[in-house]
Scaffold this motif. Structure first.
Motif, short mmCIF file in Angstrom:
data_model
loop_
_atom_site.label_atom_id
_atom_site.label_comp_id
_atom_site.label_asym_id
_atom_site.label_seq_id
_atom_site.Cartn_x
_atom_site.Cartn_y
_atom_site.Cartn_z
N GLY A 13 0.79 -1.22 0.00
CA GLY A 13 0.00 0.00 0.00
C GLY A 13 0.82 1.27 0.00
O GLY A 13 0.44 2.26 0.64
N GLU A 14 1.95 1.28 -0.71
CA GLU A 14 2.73 2.51 -0.85
C GLU A 14 3.17 2.68 -2.29
O GLU A 14 3.22 1.73 -3.07
CB GLU A 14 3.95 2.53 0.08
N ILE A 15 3.48 3.93 -2.65
CA ILE A 15 4.08 4.22 -3.94
C ILE A 15 5.53 4.57 -3.65
O ILE A 15 5.84 5.55 -2.98
CB ILE A 15 3.36 5.38 -4.65
N GLU A 143 -0.26 -7.47 -7.49
CA GLU A 143 -0.39 -6.71 -6.25
C GLU A 143 0.75 -5.71 -6.13
O GLU A 143 0.65 -4.70 -5.45
CB GLU A 143 -0.36 -7.65 -5.05
N ILE A 144 1.87 -6.05 -6.79
CA ILE A 144 3.02 -5.15 -6.87
C ILE A 144 3.15 -4.74 -8.34
O ILE A 144 3.29 -5.60 -9.22
CB ILE A 144 4.31 -5.84 -6.40
N LEU A 145 3.09 -3.44 -8.60
CA LEU A 145 3.09 -2.94 -9.98
C LEU A 145 4.33 -2.08 -10.21
O LEU A 145 4.52 -1.06 -9.54
CB LEU A 145 1.82 -2.12 -10.22
N LEU A 169 -5.19 3.01 -6.53
CA LEU A 169 -4.64 1.67 -6.41
C LEU A 169 -3.91 1.50 -5.09
O LEU A 169 -4.00 0.45 -4.43
CB LEU A 169 -3.68 1.38 -7.57
N ARG A 170 -3.19 2.52 -4.67
CA ARG A 170 -2.51 2.47 -3.38
C ARG A 170 -3.52 2.31 -2.25
O ARG A 170 -3.32 1.50 -1.33
CB ARG A 170 -1.69 3.75 -3.18
N GLU A 171 -4.61 3.07 -2.31
CA GLU A 171 -5.64 2.97 -1.27
C GLU A 171 -6.28 1.59 -1.25
O GLU A 171 -6.75 1.13 -0.20
CB GLU A 171 -6.71 4.05 -1.49
N ALA A 172 -6.31 0.93 -2.40
CA ALA A 172 -6.88 -0.42 -2.49
C ALA A 172 -5.89 -1.49 -2.02
O ALA A 172 -6.21 -2.68 -2.05
CB ALA A 172 -7.32 -0.71 -3.92
N GLY A 173 -4.69 -1.06 -1.61
CA GLY A 173 -3.71 -2.00 -1.07
C GLY A 173 -2.61 -2.43 -2.00
O GLY A 173 -1.75 -3.23 -1.62
N HIS A 174 -2.61 -1.90 -3.22
CA HIS A 174 -1.56 -2.26 -4.16
C HIS A 174 -0.27 -1.51 -3.84
O HIS A 174 -0.30 -0.39 -3.31
CB HIS A 174 -1.99 -1.93 -5.60
N THR A 175 0.84 -2.13 -4.18
CA THR A 175 2.16 -1.51 -4.03
C THR A 175 2.66 -1.11 -5.41
O THR A 175 2.62 -1.93 -6.34
CB THR A 175 3.15 -2.48 -3.37
N ILE A 176 3.11 0.13 -5.54
CA ILE A 176 3.56 0.62 -6.84
C ILE A 176 5.01 1.05 -6.74
O ILE A 176 5.38 1.86 -5.87
CB ILE A 176 2.68 1.80 -7.32
N ARG A 192 7.85 7.03 -0.46
CA ARG A 192 9.27 6.89 -0.16
C ARG A 192 10.05 6.80 -1.46
O ARG A 192 9.50 6.51 -2.52
CB ARG A 192 9.53 5.64 0.70
N VAL A 193 11.36 7.07 -1.36
CA VAL A 193 12.23 6.99 -2.53
C VAL A 193 13.52 6.28 -2.15
O VAL A 193 14.11 6.56 -1.10
CB VAL A 193 12.54 8.39 -3.11
N THR A 194 13.93 5.34 -2.99
CA THR A 194 15.23 4.68 -2.84
C THR A 194 16.14 5.19 -3.94
O THR A 194 15.76 5.17 -5.13
CB THR A 194 15.09 3.15 -2.92
N VAL A 195 17.33 5.65 -3.56
CA VAL A 195 18.30 6.17 -4.52
C VAL A 195 19.41 5.15 -4.71
O VAL A 195 19.97 4.63 -3.73
CB VAL A 195 18.88 7.51 -4.03
N ILE A 196 19.71 4.86 -5.98
CA ILE A 196 20.79 3.94 -6.33
C ILE A 196 21.85 4.72 -7.11
O ILE A 196 21.52 5.50 -8.02
CB ILE A 196 20.27 2.76 -7.18
N ARG A 197 23.12 4.54 -6.74
CA ARG A 197 24.20 5.22 -7.45
C ARG A 197 25.34 4.23 -7.69
O ARG A 197 25.82 3.59 -6.76
CB ARG A 197 24.70 6.42 -6.65
#
Length: 499
Positions: A13-15, A143-145, A169-176, A192-197
Motif C-alpha cells: 500500500g505505498e508508492i 499486487e506489486i506494480l 490503487l494504493r488505497e486499495a492496497g496495491h504496491t507501486i 518513499r524513494v530509494t536512490v541507487i548510485r
C-alpha cells in the motif's frame, strides 16, 4: 557489476520511487524483480517467503506486474483482446469475445478506468494505452506494480489523471514501484524513494523529508540546477524552412497538413505535441528517412527533399533520434566506431588508405570523459551499455560534428538528471555558437526551458505558436496538445519567420 549488494524493500500500500543515474542499476534491479534476469547473489522475499523469480511468468504468479516504457500492445486488436492475451476465455475452441469484454469492463470499473473494451489499440491516445497496460497487469493479479517512466509521453492532464488512479490503487492496497527521472513527480506522488548510485543503494528516504535538490544530489553526488541558465537568443537568417508542407503515410493518409515554420541559426524552436500527431513523419522528412508529399523543405537555401542522408550530413545536419538503437547507434559496434560514424571521411582520421587509429582513440577517450559515458573504454560494444549511456554516446557523436542544423527528437528521454543537465547545456551552447536547433520533446519542462520559440502540433497541424515561451505554462500547453484549444491562423503565421 550492475548491482552490488543492493538492498531494497517496499511496503504494502505505498508508492515507492526508484531514482538513480543512467547505468546506476535501476533497470537491472527491476528486471530481477520481474524475472527477466536472475541475481548472482542475494535473496528476493515476498510476503515473508523467499522466491526464485526465474521468468516473468513466475513473477506474475507471485503477484508482480510490470508496465514497460514502450508499450507491449498489439495495435490491430481491441482493448479486451489485448488485456486477455495469453489468458483468453474460450467457448469450445473459439475465443469468447463477450467474456473478454466482461473481464475488461469488470476490472476497468473496479479501479475507475473508463475504457471501452471494444476500442482498437491503434485508435487510442497514449494516455489510454498506458491504462490498458496497467489493466493487463491487474487482470493477471498484480499486487506489486512496477512502472518504468510511466509519464514520459503524457501531457500534464494525462499525468494528473494517471496519478489519481495510482493513488486509488494504493488505497486499495496495491504496491507501486515508480521509476522516474522527473523529481517533481516523485515529490508529488510517492511515499518513499530509494536512490541507487553506481550499483549501490545510497539509501531510502521519506519523500516528505527530502527536496528535489536533495534527491538529485544523492543520485549524482553534486548539486544540479533544475533549469539550464540561458540568455536571450540572437538568431540569424532562417536555416531550416518548411513552407506549405504536406506529408502522407504508406496508406496515403495525410499525417502533416499544410504547415509552415522556420528555424533560424542561433535559436531553438520547440515542437510540442502528444506523440503520433505528425512529429515522426516531419522529422523523417527533414532527416532524409522518407520523401514524398508536397510543399517546400529547405536547409541553408538548398532543397533537401531529394537529398540523400549523406548529402544532408555534408550540409551540416546533425540528428539525435527518438529511438536510440534502431536509428541512433549500432549495438554491435564499439563506442569508438559509433562516435566517428559521421566523421570517417575527416582528414584528421585518415592516414593514407587506413584510418588514424591513435587519433580516433584520443578523441573518443576525450568525448567519453566530456560526456560522462560510464563504460570500460572505447572498445566496449555499445549494446553492453545502459540506455542512458547509449544516449550519451550518440549525443556526443552528433554534437562534436560540424552541425549547422541539429534535429533533437526526445534528446533526454530516460536520462538521469545529471546527464540531462549536461545535454541541455550543450544544446544551449550550440545555439549560442550559431547552430539552428529543432527540439521535439514530450518533456514539457524541457520544451519550456530550452525553446526560444514554440509550436504545437495536433493531428498534423500547427494549432498554436508562442514567440515568447516564458509566458507559457505546462497546463496551457497541454490544452493545445490535446486539441481542446486552438489559435487562429493569424496567430500561427508567426511560426514562419525568415528574419
Amino acid at each position: 557489476m550492475a548491482n552490488d549488494d543492493v538492498n531494497f524493500s517496499t511496503r504494502k500500500g505505498e508508492i515507492h520511487a526508484i531514482c538513480g543515474e543512467n547505468g546506476a542499476g535501476k533497470s537491472t534491479l527491476m528486471k530481477q524483480l520481474y524475472g527477466v534476469e536472475q541475481p548472482n547473489e542475494g535473496r528476493i522475499i515476498i510476503k515473508g517467503q523467499e522466491v526464485k523469480l526465474t521468468s516473468p511468468q513466475v513473477a506474475i504468479a507471485n503477484g508482480i506486474g510490470m508496465v514497460f516504457q514502450h508499450f507491449m500492445l498489439v495495435p490491430s486488436l481491441s482493448v479486451a483482446e489485448n488485456i486477455t492475451l495469453g489468458i483468453e476465455p474460450t467457448t469450445g475452441l473459439k475465443f469468447d469475445t463477450k467474456k473478454a469484454a466482461e473481464i475488461t469492463k469488470s476490472v476497468s470499473d473496479k479501479y475507475g478506468f473508463d475504457i471501452d473494451p471494444a476500442a482498437r489499440i491503434r485508435d487510442l491516445t497514449v494516455g489510454v494505452k498506458q491504462k490498458v497496460e496497467i489493466l493487463k497487469a491487474l487482470v493477471r493479479g498484480a499486487e506489486i506494480l512496477i512502472l518504468d517512466e510511466p509519464t514520459a509521453v503524457l501531457t500534464p492532464q494525462e499525468t494528473s489523471e494517471l496519478f489519481v488512479q495510482l493513488r486509488a490503487l494504493r488505497e486499495a492496497g496495491h504496491t507501486i514501484i515508480f521509476i522516474s527521472h522527473k523529481l517533481g513527480e516523485v515529490k508529488s506522488l510517492c511515499d518513499r524513494v530509494t536512490v541507487i548510485r553506481r550499483g549501490h543503494t545510497v539509501g531510502t528516504y521519506n519523500v516528505k523529508d527530502v527536496s528535489e535538490s536533495d534527491i538529485s544530489r544523492l543520485m549524482v553526488g553534486v548539486n544540479v540546477e533544475s533549469k539550464v541558465p540561458k540568455g536571450k537568443a540572437n538568431p540569424g537568417p532562417a536555416y531550416l524552412v518548411a513552407k506549405d508542407l504536406e506529408l502522407f503515410d504508406l496508406n496515403g493518409k495525410r499525417v502533416v497538413n499544410d504547415i509552415s515554420f522556420t528555424v533560424r541559426s542561433g535559436e531553438i524552436v520547440g515542437i510540442a505535441g502528444v506523440e503520433g500527431n505528425g512529429q515522426e513523419p516531419l522529422v523523417n522528412a527533414i532527416t532524409g528517412f522518407s520523401g514524398g508529399g508536397s510543399g517546400t523543405l529547405s536547409m541553408g537555401g538548398f532543397d533537401i527533399r531529394s537529398m540523400s542522408i549523406h548529402e544532408l550530413r555534408e550540409k551540416g545536419l546533425a540528428y539525435i533520434p527518438e529511438d536510440r538503437m534502431s536509428t541512433g547507434a549500432s549495438g554491435t559496434l564499439s563506442i569508438c566506431e559509433n562516435m566517428i560514424a559521421d566523421k570517417v571521411d575527416w582528414k584528421r582520421y585518415n592516414k593514407g588508405l587506413l584510418l588514424n587509429q591513435p587519433v580516433i582513440k584520443e578523441d573518443t577517450d576525450k568525448w567519453i570523459k566530456d560526456y560522462d559515458v560510464l563504460c570500460d573504454g572505447g572498445n566496449q560494444k555499445v549494446g553492453m551499455l545502459s540506455g542512458g549511456n547509449i544516449q550519451k554516446v550518440l549525443v556526443a557523436r552528433e554534437l562534436t560534428g560540424l552541425a549547422k542544423l541539429i534535429v533533437c527528437d526526445q534528446p533526454t528521454r530516460g536520462i538521469d538528471v545529471g546527464a540531462t543537465d549536461s545535454i541541455r547545456r550543450r544544446l544551449v551552447n550550440m545555439r549560442d555558437s550559431g547552430s539552428a536547433i529543432l527540439l521535439i520533446s514530450a518533456d514539457l519542462g524541457e520544451i519550456l526551458n530550452l525553446s526560444d520559440r514554440l509550436i504545437v502540433l495536433f493531428e498534423g497541424e500547427i494549432v498554436a505558436y508562442f514567440p515568447d515561451v516564458s509566458k507559457v505554462t505546462e497546463e496551457e500547453l497541454g490544452y493545445y496538445m490535446l486539441g481542446v484549444k486552438r489559435m487562429s491562423a493569424g496567430q500561427i503565421e508567426g511560426a514562419y519567420s525568415v528574419q
